[in-house]
Design a protein around this motif. Structure first.
Motif, PDB file in Angstrom:
ATOM      1  N   GLN A 119      73.758  21.492  83.741  1.00  0.00           N
ATOM      2  CA  GLN A 119      72.927  20.308  83.489  1.00  0.00           C
ATOM      3  C   GLN A 119      73.274  19.176  84.461  1.00  0.00           C
ATOM      4  O   GLN A 119      73.331  17.998  84.092  1.00  0.00           O
ATOM      5  CB  GLN A 119      73.069  19.848  82.037  1.00  0.00           C
ATOM      6  CG  GLN A 119      72.674  20.907  81.029  1.00  0.00           C
ATOM      7  CD  GLN A 119      72.793  20.435  79.595  1.00  0.00           C
ATOM      8  OE1 GLN A 119      72.516  19.278  79.296  1.00  0.00           O
ATOM      9  NE2 GLN A 119      73.221  21.317  78.698  1.00  0.00           N
TER      10      GLN A 119
ATOM     11  N   GLU B 112      72.050  17.063  87.006  1.00  0.00           N
ATOM     12  CA  GLU B 112      70.809  16.556  87.580  1.00  0.00           C
ATOM     13  C   GLU B 112      71.006  16.031  88.998  1.00  0.00           C
ATOM     14  O   GLU B 112      70.126  16.181  89.856  1.00  0.00           O
ATOM     15  CB  GLU B 112      70.236  15.465  86.677  1.00  0.00           C
ATOM     16  CG  GLU B 112      68.801  15.091  86.997  1.00  0.00           C
ATOM     17  CD  GLU B 112      68.171  14.272  85.884  1.00  0.00           C
ATOM     18  OE1 GLU B 112      67.744  13.141  86.182  1.00  0.00           O
ATOM     19  OE2 GLU B 112      68.091  14.765  84.743  1.00  0.00           O
TER      20      GLU B 112
ATOM     21  N   CYS C 149      68.949  17.303  92.246  1.00  0.00           N
ATOM     22  CA  CYS C 149      68.187  16.374  93.079  1.00  0.00           C
ATOM     23  C   CYS C 149      68.545  16.551  94.552  1.00  0.00           C
ATOM     24  O   CYS C 149      67.665  16.547  95.422  1.00  0.00           O
ATOM     25  CB  CYS C 149      68.465  14.941  92.636  1.00  0.00           C
ATOM     26  SG  CYS C 149      67.379  13.722  93.396  1.00  0.00           S
TER      27      CYS C 149
ATOM     28  N   GLU D 172      67.458  25.241  79.742  1.00  0.00           N
ATOM     29  CA  GLU D 172      67.139  24.146  80.654  1.00  0.00           C
ATOM     30  C   GLU D 172      66.086  24.586  81.673  1.00  0.00           C
ATOM     31  O   GLU D 172      66.083  25.712  82.143  1.00  0.00           O
ATOM     32  CB  GLU D 172      68.382  23.655  81.389  1.00  0.00           C
ATOM     33  CG  GLU D 172      69.299  22.784  80.544  1.00  0.00           C
ATOM     34  CD  GLU D 172      70.000  23.574  79.453  1.00  0.00           C
ATOM     35  OE1 GLU D 172      70.240  23.011  78.367  1.00  0.00           O
ATOM     36  OE2 GLU D 172      70.303  24.768  79.686  1.00  0.00           O
TER      37      GLU D 172
ATOM     38  N   VAL E 194      63.873  22.703  85.219  1.00  0.00           N
ATOM     39  CA  VAL E 194      63.929  21.545  86.102  1.00  0.00           C
ATOM     40  C   VAL E 194      62.590  21.377  86.799  1.00  0.00           C
ATOM     41  O   VAL E 194      61.937  22.354  87.173  1.00  0.00           O
ATOM     42  CB  VAL E 194      65.070  21.676  87.149  1.00  0.00           C
ATOM     43  CG1 VAL E 194      64.852  22.862  88.080  1.00  0.00           C
ATOM     44  CG2 VAL E 194      65.222  20.384  87.951  1.00  0.00           C
TER      45      VAL E 194
ATOM     46  N   SER F 207      64.100  16.386  87.534  1.00  0.00           N
ATOM     47  CA  SER F 207      64.154  16.019  86.126  1.00  0.00           C
ATOM     48  C   SER F 207      64.464  17.240  85.276  1.00  0.00           C
ATOM     49  O   SER F 207      63.767  18.258  85.354  1.00  0.00           O
ATOM     50  CB  SER F 207      62.824  15.409  85.670  1.00  0.00           C
ATOM     51  OG  SER F 207      62.461  14.322  86.482  1.00  0.00           O
ATOM     52  N   LEU F 208      65.501  17.127  84.466  1.00  0.00           N
ATOM     53  CA  LEU F 208      65.884  18.204  83.565  1.00  0.00           C
ATOM     54  C   LEU F 208      65.158  18.077  82.237  1.00  0.00           C
ATOM     55  O   LEU F 208      64.910  16.968  81.747  1.00  0.00           O
ATOM     56  CB  LEU F 208      67.386  18.144  83.286  1.00  0.00           C
ATOM     57  CG  LEU F 208      68.321  18.850  84.265  1.00  0.00           C
ATOM     58  CD1 LEU F 208      69.762  18.443  83.971  1.00  0.00           C
ATOM     59  CD2 LEU F 208      68.166  20.359  84.174  1.00  0.00           C
TER      60      LEU F 208
END
Length: 338
Positions: free
Chosen positions: A161, A163, A167, A218, A220, A266-267
């Motif tokens: 997780q 982010e 990115c 999760e 993305v 964006s997760l």
């Protein structure tokens, strides 16, 4: 990226009035099944433009890509309990004017078996850019190739997780894809003896990555520009990534390959039974209008117990709403409950 109506809008209104009865589903003989007819519409009256192509670009126009680009793309996939349906449809204004579809989409898998993900991408070529249809088509595919090279790193960052790491990976992949495409387009412009300008290929981009291992919850979303991701939960559509958290729905002026500040990662976390909708603004704009009829119509169509067939999904994706006549690209993801 909607188009203004042409001077022939009055003629189009007459066409719509005459053809309105065709929206009803017509039963054929038992041996041929049921004909759906003209796509459904919300509102009292159908849009002015006819819902089918009236013309198409010519090879003689000098843009070979536009001349052979189909009016509609339809795709789908099933990996375990995950099902995907995808459609990219030329907008009513483009059909009326005989111009090409500027939207693009890609549905594929990336990564090795132990880090495999579904890659779902949509791009919306900027209406005023003469080669944005090329920009959107090539950007989704080139970015997919670079993200495949980074699949294991993406998978690890997803599980953690992280982010910030996601990115960074997204920014590097989009930068490398953009630079490669810019080199190709500059070479083509040189051979055709015309100047090259980045803005002539301007397009938005949204990429959703979904692990095929359903133990990983999760997902993305990588984004540049307008459009976005929605989630159907308990019969209502919700932005999957709230705008106030990352501004995805506020980046309407950003576009590749030149006019963007960053790639947003964006997760999100989903549960089986929720439906994800990734789309260009041709569908996300009417989905968020104050009148909920369009949103309710698609929630009913795509929120049922059965995933639609490819042909049903296309017909549903073509649901029309007055004043929304831009190209429309939509990818939906269903996951069965255990």
């Amino acid at each position: 990226m909607n188009f203004e109506k042409s001077g022939d809008a009055g003629q189009a209104d007459e066409w719509a009035t005459a053809q309105a009865p065709d929206r009803l589903v017509a039963a054929a003989d038992a041996g041929r099944g049921v004909l759906r007819g003209v796509p459904d519409h919300v509102g009292i009256r159908p849009p002015s433009y006819p819902p089918h192509p009236l013309s198409c670009p010519s090879i003689r126009d000098g843009d070979e890509f536009a001349a052979v680009a189909p009016a509609i793309l339809l795709d789908g996939a099933r990996v375990g309990p995950i099902t995907v349906r995808a459609a990219s449809v030329r907008g009513d204004s483009h059909n009326w004017e005989g111009t090409c579809r500027q939207d693009a989409m890609t549905v594929t898998r990336i990564g090795p078996p132990e880090a495999e993900m579904l890659l779902l991408a949509v791009a919306d070529g900027v209406g005023s850019a003469p080669y944005s249809h090329i920009g959107s088509h090539r950007t989704t595919r080139q970015t997919a190739e670079y993200l495949d090279h980074q699949a294991e790193s993406i998978y690890s960052a997803l599980r953690a997780q992280n982010e910030a790491e996601l990115c960074g990976i997204a920014s590097k992949a989009v930068t490398m894809a953009t630079e490669r495409l810019r080199t190709q387009w500059q070479t083509q412009a040189h051979w055709k003896r015309r100047p090259y300008l980045d803005e002539e290929y301007a397009t938005t981009l949204h990429v959703l990555l979904v692990p095929t291992d359903t133990r990983i919850r999760e997902r993305v979303l990588f984004s540049v520009g307008d459009g976005g991701l929605f989630m159907l939960r308990e019969g209502r559509w919700h932005p999957a990534i709230p705008a106030e958290e990352n501004g995805i729905l506020d980046t309407r002026t950003e576009a590749l390959p030149h006019a963007y500040s960053s790639v947003k990662a964006s997760l999100l976390r989903t549960v089986p039974g929720e439906v994800l909708l990734l789309g260009t603004d041709g569908i996300t704009n009417p989905l968020t209008q104050k009148d909920p009829e369009f949103a309710n119509h698609l929630a009913h169509a795509w929120g049922g117990p059965e995933v639609p067939s490819l042909s049903d999904f296309l017909w549903q994706a073509q649901t029309r709403a007055k004043s929304y006549d831009d190209d429309r690209t939509v990818i939906c993801v269903w996951e069965e409950r255990a």
